[in-house]
Design an enzyme around this catalytic site. Structure first.
Site, mmCIF file in Angstrom:
data_model
loop_
_atom_site.group_PDB
_atom_site.id
_atom_site.type_symbol
_atom_site.label_atom_id
_atom_site.label_comp_id
_atom_site.label_asym_id
_atom_site.label_seq_id
_atom_site.Cartn_x
_atom_site.Cartn_y
_atom_site.Cartn_z
ATOM 1 C CD GLU A 34 -2.518 1.712 0.495
ATOM 2 O OE1 GLU A 34 -3.248 1.168 -0.315
ATOM 3 O OE2 GLU A 34 -2.292 2.849 0.035
ATOM 4 N NE ARG A 108 -15.192 4.559 1.557
ATOM 5 C CZ ARG A 108 -15.473 4.250 0.440
ATOM 6 N NH1 ARG A 108 -16.802 4.596 0.055
ATOM 7 N NH2 ARG A 108 -14.826 3.856 -0.439
ATOM 8 C CE1 TYR A 222 -24.815 4.621 5.080
ATOM 9 C CE2 TYR A 222 -25.792 5.110 3.015
ATOM 10 C CZ TYR A 222 -24.911 4.856 3.533
ATOM 11 O OH TYR A 222 -23.598 4.842 3.161
ATOM 12 C CG ASP A 303 -13.087 1.946 -7.627
ATOM 13 O OD1 ASP A 303 -14.276 1.033 -7.541
ATOM 14 O OD2 ASP A 303 -13.221 3.047 -7.206
HETATM 15 C C1 LIG Z 1 -19.681 8.934 -3.391
HETATM 16 C C2 LIG Z 1 -19.371 7.608 -3.379
HETATM 17 C C3 LIG Z 1 -20.289 6.755 -2.883
HETATM 18 C C4 LIG Z 1 -20.124 5.372 -2.880
HETATM 19 N N1 LIG Z 1 -20.800 4.578 -2.245
HETATM 20 C C5 LIG Z 1 -20.729 3.125 -2.203
HETATM 21 C C6 LIG Z 1 -21.518 2.460 -1.601
HETATM 22 O O1 LIG Z 1 -22.332 2.814 -0.748
HETATM 23 N N2 LIG Z 1 -21.528 0.955 -1.717
HETATM 24 C C7 LIG Z 1 -20.431 0.427 -2.423
HETATM 25 O O2 LIG Z 1 -20.189 -0.843 -2.771
HETATM 26 N N3 LIG Z 1 -19.554 1.265 -3.148
HETATM 27 C C8 LIG Z 1 -19.658 2.601 -3.054
HETATM 28 N N4 LIG Z 1 -18.740 3.394 -3.624
HETATM 29 C C9 LIG Z 1 -17.751 3.122 -4.272
HETATM 30 C C10 LIG Z 1 -16.325 2.562 -3.595
HETATM 31 O O3 LIG Z 1 -16.171 3.595 -2.770
HETATM 32 C C11 LIG Z 1 -15.203 2.104 -4.556
HETATM 33 O O4 LIG Z 1 -15.765 1.456 -5.594
HETATM 34 C C12 LIG Z 1 -14.399 1.305 -3.537
HETATM 35 O O5 LIG Z 1 -13.969 2.061 -2.478
HETATM 36 C C13 LIG Z 1 -13.182 0.935 -4.344
HETATM 37 O O6 LIG Z 1 -12.313 -0.138 -3.720
HETATM 38 P P1 LIG Z 1 -10.769 -0.502 -4.285
HETATM 39 O O7 LIG Z 1 -10.218 -1.266 -3.126
HETATM 40 O O8 LIG Z 1 -11.137 -1.149 -5.576
HETATM 41 O O9 LIG Z 1 -10.133 1.033 -4.562
HETATM 42 P P2 LIG Z 1 -9.470 2.151 -3.408
HETATM 43 O O10 LIG Z 1 -10.418 2.093 -2.443
HETATM 44 O O11 LIG Z 1 -9.502 3.281 -4.394
HETATM 45 O O12 LIG Z 1 -8.300 1.702 -3.150
HETATM 46 C C14 LIG Z 1 -6.936 1.650 -3.784
HETATM 47 C C15 LIG Z 1 -5.856 1.508 -3.172
HETATM 48 O O13 LIG Z 1 -4.551 1.479 -3.775
HETATM 49 C C16 LIG Z 1 -3.564 2.266 -3.270
HETATM 50 N N5 LIG Z 1 -2.715 2.553 -4.203
HETATM 51 C C17 LIG Z 1 -3.088 3.057 -5.367
HETATM 52 N N6 LIG Z 1 -1.744 3.160 -6.447
HETATM 53 C C18 LIG Z 1 -1.097 2.544 -5.629
HETATM 54 C C19 LIG Z 1 0.288 2.004 -5.981
HETATM 55 N N7 LIG Z 1 0.805 2.306 -7.156
HETATM 56 N N8 LIG Z 1 0.982 1.193 -5.279
HETATM 57 C C20 LIG Z 1 0.529 0.742 -4.207
HETATM 58 N N9 LIG Z 1 -0.658 1.174 -3.599
HETATM 59 C C21 LIG Z 1 -1.407 2.103 -4.440
HETATM 60 C C22 LIG Z 1 -4.584 3.749 -2.821
HETATM 61 O O14 LIG Z 1 -3.517 4.389 -1.949
HETATM 62 C C23 LIG Z 1 -5.860 2.973 -2.284
HETATM 63 O O15 LIG Z 1 -5.329 2.608 -0.930
HETATM 64 C C24 LIG Z 1 -18.706 5.021 -3.632
HETATM 65 C C25 LIG Z 1 -18.104 5.728 -4.092
HETATM 66 C C26 LIG Z 1 -18.299 7.203 -4.129
HETATM 67 C C27 LIG Z 1 -17.490 8.053 -4.914
#
Ligand SMILES: Cc1cc2nc3c(=O)[nH]c(=O)nc-3n(C[C@H](O)[C@H](O)[C@H](O)COP(=O)(O)OP(=O)(O)OC[C@H]3O[C@@H](n4cnc5c(N)ncnc54)[C@H](O)[C@@H]3O)c2cc1C
Length: 401
Positions: A34, A108, A222, A303
């Site tokens: 991370e 979260r 909520y 994502d």
């Molecule tokens: C307003 C809003 C409301 C939302 N509400 C919901 C909801 O109610 N329910 C739901 O299911 N989803 C919801 N989402 C979507 C959800 O927040 C995201 O889809 C989810 O957090 C994605 O998780 P992730 O682990 O894929 O990515 P991220 O949470 O973006 O994690 C990526 C990680 O990778 C790390 N990183 C990046 N580049 C590197 C690198 N080169 N080397 C090492 N580490 C790196 C970052 O620091 C980060 O910790 C919402 C999103 C938004 C914007």
């Protein structure tokens, strides 16, 4: 005994943490890298739909997660101008029986802390923070992952690399998808706030998820943490793209940026928005579904693979589905190339469907004029049962690979 396969996961968000647990459960050794120095979520709520909690159950995590979560009794949809109820359907036991797993809302930070604790006690998972993945090269036998940590560059060998590195995924950028593969700005901003229950209007304290539909905007709220906090997400149309922000989660907004946008809304919604003292703002992006998530030994997750607009609140849920499918692929076959190909084929269409449906849902939520009138008439004419049946494809945990 054969040596365990070694997976590197870049990114310890909800996707990366869940994937680490799923892979360790499938018999792999995992190094989670991370880039942030400490793993922590900024405050906001998350809806966890049954398609996500079902996977958390499969991974042995649901009891830990539910200790910090709440199950709203129902989802209530109201019209912004006058508060008229357009629809309502249950999210408690009836929904759990229908979709095979509970609906939940959680802070979260609580979800991330729970996942991190389960990773930390797992002898097959090592976590390194302040470690940025800067590149990778596939070799005949594995993958060399370049990292930068404390200003030092080094590389680590592994059998596979999972890019769970978020919307702007540096690993995706190296997958050869071409220059057109970029985040697409939606023209909308999400405003998020947490209001102590003691400062929120009484109408917002019910154990329910409330969704308000207004012209070019909607509002969701909520309760969280045993009802001590009310989570608000307001999505408005906006010209701001957030280019200046290194960390999208950390951008603040002022109450005076938000309240005027809701000045014509029903009193209950207005009062709740006015109770928020501090807002975070987030420009909303997704991407076109891609033709490829994997190379032979590298795969995207969460994502990084399928950023989506939050109109179905599914981004984290889809990341959790990815993690479950990745673990299942390695439980079935211990060959990296076959397992990653199986993972991609199990997940790619499903995630693309949710990306497209989320866009469509955004257009429906933000309708105005005659279109909004027609939408509201339709919603009011549908029974709770019919409203729920329209979500079966998305929420039913048992309908998956
Ligand atoms: C307003 C809003 C409301 C939302 N509400 C919901 C909801 O109610 N329910 C739901 O299911 N989803 C919801 N989402 C979507 C959800 O927040 C995201 O889809 C989810 O957090 C994605 O998780 P992730 O682990 O894929 O990515 P991220 O949470 O973006 O994690 C990526 C990680 O990778 C790390 N990183 C990046 N580049 C590197 C690198 N080169 N080397 C090492 N580490 C790196 C970052 O620091 C980060 O910790 C919402 C999103 C938004 C914007």
């Amino acid at each position: 005994m054969a040596e365990k396969l070694h997976a590197i996961i870049a990114g310890a968000g909800i996707g990366g943490l869940t994937a680490a647990i799923a892979l360790a459960r499938a018999g792999l050794r995992v190094t989670l890298l991370e880039r942030a120095r400490t793993i922590q979520e900024t405050g906001a709520g998350l809806q966890l739909a049954p398609n996500a909690t079902g996977v958390l159950g499969e991974l042995g995590l649901i009891d830990y997660v539910m200790q910090a979560a709440l199950t709203p009794e129902h989802l209530r949809i109201r019209r912004a101008s006058d508060g008229v109820e357009l629809s309502s359907f249950p999210l408690g036991v009836i929904a759990e029986a229908r979709w095979g797993a509970p609906s939940a809302v959680i802070h979260r930070a609580d979800l991330q802390k729970t996942l991190l604790e389960r990773c930390a006690i797992n002898p097959d998972i090592a976590i390194e923070t302040g470690a940025t993945v800067t590149g990778f090269a596939e070799t005949a036998t594995g993958v060399e992952v370049a990292i930068k940590q404390e200003g030092e560059a080094r590389s680590i060998s592994a059998d596979l690399l999972i890019g769970a590195d978020g919307l702007r995924s540096p690993i995706r950028a190296k997958l050869g998808l071409g220059p057109a593969d970029q985040p697409i700005w939606s023209g909308r901003t999400a405003w998020r706030a947490l209001v102590p229950a003691s400062e929120a209007p009484k109408s917002a304290l019910k154990l329910e998820t409330s969704l308000w539909l207004g012209p070019k905007a909607h509002l969701v709220h909520y309760p969280l943490r045993h009802g001590a906090l009310i989570n608000i997400v307001a999505i408005t149309e906006d010209g701001w793209r957030g280019e200046e922000a290194a960390d999208l989660w950390a951008i603040s907004g002022k109450p005076s940026d938000v309240s005027p946008r809701f000045s014509r809304w029903h009193r209950d919604a207005r009062m709740l928005v006015a109770a928020a003292k501090e807002w975070k703002r987030w420009p909303l992006f997704d991407r076109e579904p891609t033709s490829r998530w994997t190379l032979e030994r590298v795969a995207l997750l969460g994502d990084a693979a399928h950023p989506m607009l939050p109109f179905f609140a599914q981004g984290a849920a889809q990341a959790i589905e990815d993690a479950g499918a990745l673990g299942r692929a390695f439980l079935r076959v211990h060959d990296v190339k076959t397992a990653l190909a199986d993972y991609e084929s199990a997940r790619k269409k499903r995630a693309a469907d949710v990306v497209i449906a989320s866009r469509r849902q955004g257009a429906i939520y933000h309708m105005r004029g005659p279109l909004a009138f027609a939408r509201d008439l339709t919603m009011r004419s549908l029974s709770p049962h019919l409203m729920m049946s329209r979500l079966d494809w998305l929420y039913d945990y048992r309908k998956r690979d």
